[in-house]
Design an enzyme around this catalytic site. Structure first.
Site, PDB file in Angstrom:
ATOM      1  N   HIS A  43     -14.066  15.951  33.305  1.00  0.00           N
ATOM      2  CA  HIS A  43     -15.307  16.513  32.977  1.00  0.00           C
ATOM      3  C   HIS A  43     -15.824  16.962  34.168  1.00  0.00           C
ATOM      4  CE1 HIS A  43     -19.550  17.128  31.330  1.00  0.00           C
ATOM      5  NE2 HIS A  43     -19.817  16.873  32.715  1.00  0.00           N
ATOM      6  N   HIS A  48     -16.898  21.260  35.335  1.00  0.00           N
ATOM      7  CA  HIS A  48     -18.253  21.506  36.474  1.00  0.00           C
ATOM      8  C   HIS A  48     -17.674  22.523  37.636  1.00  0.00           C
ATOM      9  CE1 HIS A  48     -21.946  19.950  34.893  1.00  0.00           C
ATOM     10  NE2 HIS A  48     -20.983  18.924  34.552  1.00  0.00           N
ATOM     11  N   GLU A  89     -24.758  22.016  31.243  1.00  0.00           N
ATOM     12  CA  GLU A  89     -23.899  20.952  30.595  1.00  0.00           C
ATOM     13  C   GLU A  89     -23.617  21.342  29.077  1.00  0.00           C
ATOM     14  OE1 GLU A  89     -22.434  18.540  31.439  1.00  0.00           O
ATOM     15  OE2 GLU A  89     -23.592  17.656  33.132  1.00  0.00           O
ATOM     16  N   SER A 108     -14.980  20.705  28.562  1.00  0.00           N
ATOM     17  CA  SER A 108     -14.051  19.503  28.682  1.00  0.00           C
ATOM     18  C   SER A 108     -13.970  18.734  27.518  1.00  0.00           C
ATOM     19  CB  SER A 108     -14.823  18.654  29.764  1.00  0.00           C
ATOM     20  OG  SER A 108     -16.238  18.209  29.504  1.00  0.00           O
TER      21      SER A 108
HETATM   22 FE   LIG Z   1     -21.815  17.260  33.587  1.00  0.00          FE
END
Ligand SMILES: [Fe+2]
Length: 200
Positions: A43, A48, A89, A108
């Site tokens: 993730h 990111h 997010e 993700s």
């Molecule tokens: Fe995150």
């Protein structure tokens, strides 16, 4: 930098403010391949980190961390946190009419990406009124914050240089739109910016 678990907010903001990004040093199990609540290395590093190479995004993240590190009020922090949660997010982007995955929590997850791309989730437009609601600033067709239409003083809103007619709280926000909110004597002719050189 590797971390073994979620880090407390204060430490997280301090890392961002200093251009460091805490990344989970564990990986999801086979049973949680599609989605897990804790941020694992996949993730964090796949979802990111690539965005951090984008200068505008990287600068935003650093600034976000620096601002949040100084905020003491929990309610304010929660509101600012929503900005992160619903964009960095779990945000989506509409570009040239197409909805694209943006948020790292979606990127993700194979299942979440498929769900978005196949039109499985409701995608709503956001209005200028909702923007001010999230920001916590009063905004009506007559008022901004403590300033309300009275006598010659009027509230005027411009979108890409053109006056917005009707209730400006209903103005739908769109990509690369330049909005100006002006309060003051209606006879005045403020300089209204009509374009902005966005760095894509
Ligand atoms: Fe995150």
């Amino acid at each position: 930098m590797p971390v073994s678990d979620l880090v407390p907010d204060g430490i997280f903001f301090d890392h961002l403010a200093n251009k460091r990004f805490p990344a989970g040093a564990f990986i999801r199990s086979e049973q949680e391949m599609d989605y897990l609540e804790e941020p694992d290395v996949f993730h964090d590093v796949f979802g990111h980190v690539p965005m951090h190479a984008h200068k505008v995004f990287g600068d935003f993240l650093q600034h976000y961390g620096a601002v949040c590190a100084r905020v003491q009020d929990k309610d304010v922090l929660e509101k600012i946190g929503r900005l992160f949660w619903y964009t960095v997010e779990f945000g989506l982007i509409r570009q040239n009419g197409k909805v694209k995955v943006y948020g790292s929590g979606v990127i993700s997850s194979h299942g979440e990406c498929e769900n978005v791309i196949r039109g499985g989730c409701e995608v709503r437009d956001f209005t200028l009124g909702q923007f001010f609601d999230v920001w916590g600033v009063r905004f009506t067709k007559d008022c901004i914050g403590g300033y309300c239409t009275k006598g010659n003083d009027k509230l005027r809103v411009f979108s890409d240089g053109k006056p917005v007619t009707g209730d400006p709280t209903n103005l739908v926000l769109s990509s690369h739109q330049v909005i100006a909110v002006v309060f003051g004597p209606v006879q005045s002719t403020p300089t209204i910016r009509t374009t902005y050189q966005f760095d894509d």
